[in-house]
Design a protein around this motif. Structure first.
Motif, PDB file in Angstrom:
ATOM      1  N   ARG A  35       1.248   9.814  -5.193  1.00 24.37           N
ATOM      2  CA  ARG A  35       1.335  11.067  -4.438  1.00 24.37           C
ATOM      3  C   ARG A  35       2.016  12.162  -5.265  1.00 24.37           C
ATOM      4  O   ARG A  35       2.824  11.878  -6.150  1.00 24.37           O
ATOM      5  N   LEU A  89       0.832  -1.206   0.000  1.00 27.96           N
ATOM      6  CA  LEU A  89       0.000   0.000   0.000  1.00 27.96           C
ATOM      7  C   LEU A  89       0.865   1.254   0.000  1.00 27.96           C
ATOM      8  O   LEU A  89       0.569   2.228  -0.714  1.00 27.96           O
ATOM      9  N   ILE A  90       1.941   1.245   0.778  1.00 22.97           N
ATOM     10  CA  ILE A  90       2.857   2.389   0.793  1.00 22.97           C
ATOM     11  C   ILE A  90       3.473   2.589  -0.586  1.00 22.97           C
ATOM     12  O   ILE A  90       3.586   3.718  -1.085  1.00 22.97           O
ATOM     13  N   THR A 133       0.885   4.051  -2.909  1.00 22.78           N
ATOM     14  CA  THR A 133       0.683   5.462  -2.591  1.00 22.78           C
ATOM     15  C   THR A 133       1.833   6.310  -3.102  1.00 22.78           C
ATOM     16  O   THR A 133       1.628   7.442  -3.570  1.00 22.78           O
ATOM     17  N   ASP A 134       3.038   5.751  -3.034  1.00 23.32           N
ATOM     18  CA  ASP A 134       4.204   6.480  -3.523  1.00 23.32           C
ATOM     19  C   ASP A 134       4.114   6.739  -5.021  1.00 23.32           C
ATOM     20  O   ASP A 134       4.635   7.741  -5.521  1.00 23.32           O
TER      21      ASP A 134
END
Length: 248
Positions: free
Chosen positions: A225, A217-218, A221-222
């Motif tokens: 963003r 998930l990180i 998101t990266d």
């Protein structure tokens, strides 16, 4: 007589032979990372000084904050020297450690029977720094001071090596201590006396899969963003418009 060919070639300048690998200093990034390093170091220090329950150095939270403090101290020095930022695999590892620390505390441990042995006991200032301030500082650094689209899914096994090493440490320590020793297992879901090795390893595997999903998930998101640090740099380097007298 013709001069040797080598004599006709221009000599390389010193700046071309040894290029300076450093760039401009980044004082704002240095200041923010120094504050984050101080917060990450202050939590374990207060926990050690106030008799955190159970003993501080067997907490995943405390050890994770120590690693975060080391990484942010190094990152602050690099920012001040104008050196390149930390590599993405280290940035992602620190971010995942901080996320695990904050989410596990606020979503799991505070609701786990209310026992101080779940990692919520100890000095309130230490708990606030360890579980809230440091994770938020790491997230803010990632969002505001690092370039997006740098994290990779192939980094996730490396990020999970720290929780895996902690599991091995806790199980080894518990096996060496005699049954009934206080804080033999610091977290109830890692209590071999209660669940046995099979049950404990099953729960650890489930947590590992959740941590891997959090890492994915990180990473996703990266990819999505905005590039805040690029926008800030662009604002700094923007060329001023010409003076009115120079216009025709």
């Amino acid at each position: 007589m013709t001069a040797p060919r080598t004599a006709l070639l221009p000599r390389p300048r010193a700046a071309e032979v040894l290029r300076d690998p450093t760039g401009p200093r980044r004082p704002w990034a240095t200041a923010l990372r120094t504050v984050a390093c101080g917060a990450a170091a202050a939590g374990p220090a207060i926990a050690l000084a106030t008799g955190y329950t159970p003993p501080p150095l067997i907490h995943f939270t405390v050890l994770a904050n120590v690693l975060v403090a080391m990484a942010f101290g190094w990152s602050a020095v690099r920012s001040w020297r104008g050196a390149p930022p930390l590599p993405p695999y280290l940035t992602g590892a620190v971010l995942l450690l901080a996320a695990i620390t904050g989410l596990m505390h606020h979503l799991v441990l505070v609701n786990y029977g209310g026992s101080p042995d779940t990692g919520t006991g100890g000095h309130p200032a230490a708990s606030l720094l360890l579980h809230t301030v440091t994770p938020l500082a790491v997230a803010a650094d990632w969002l505001l001071l690092t370039a997006p689209r740098a994290l990779r899914l192939v980094h996730i096994p490396l990020w999970l090596s720290a929780p895996a090493a902690y599991l091995g440490l806790i199980l080894t320590r518990g096996a060496l201590l005699s049954p009934g020793s206080p804080a033999r297992y610091p977290y109830p879901f890692l209590d071999v006396d209660t669940y046995g090795y099979a049950g404990t390893l099953t729960q650890a595997l489930a947590l590992g899969l959740l941590f891997a999903a959090l890492g994915a998930l990180i990473t996703a998101t990266d990819r999505l963003r905005p590039n805040v640090t690029g926008w800030i740099q662009h604002r700094r380097n923007r060329i001023s418009p010409p003076a009115a007298g120079g216009l025709k």
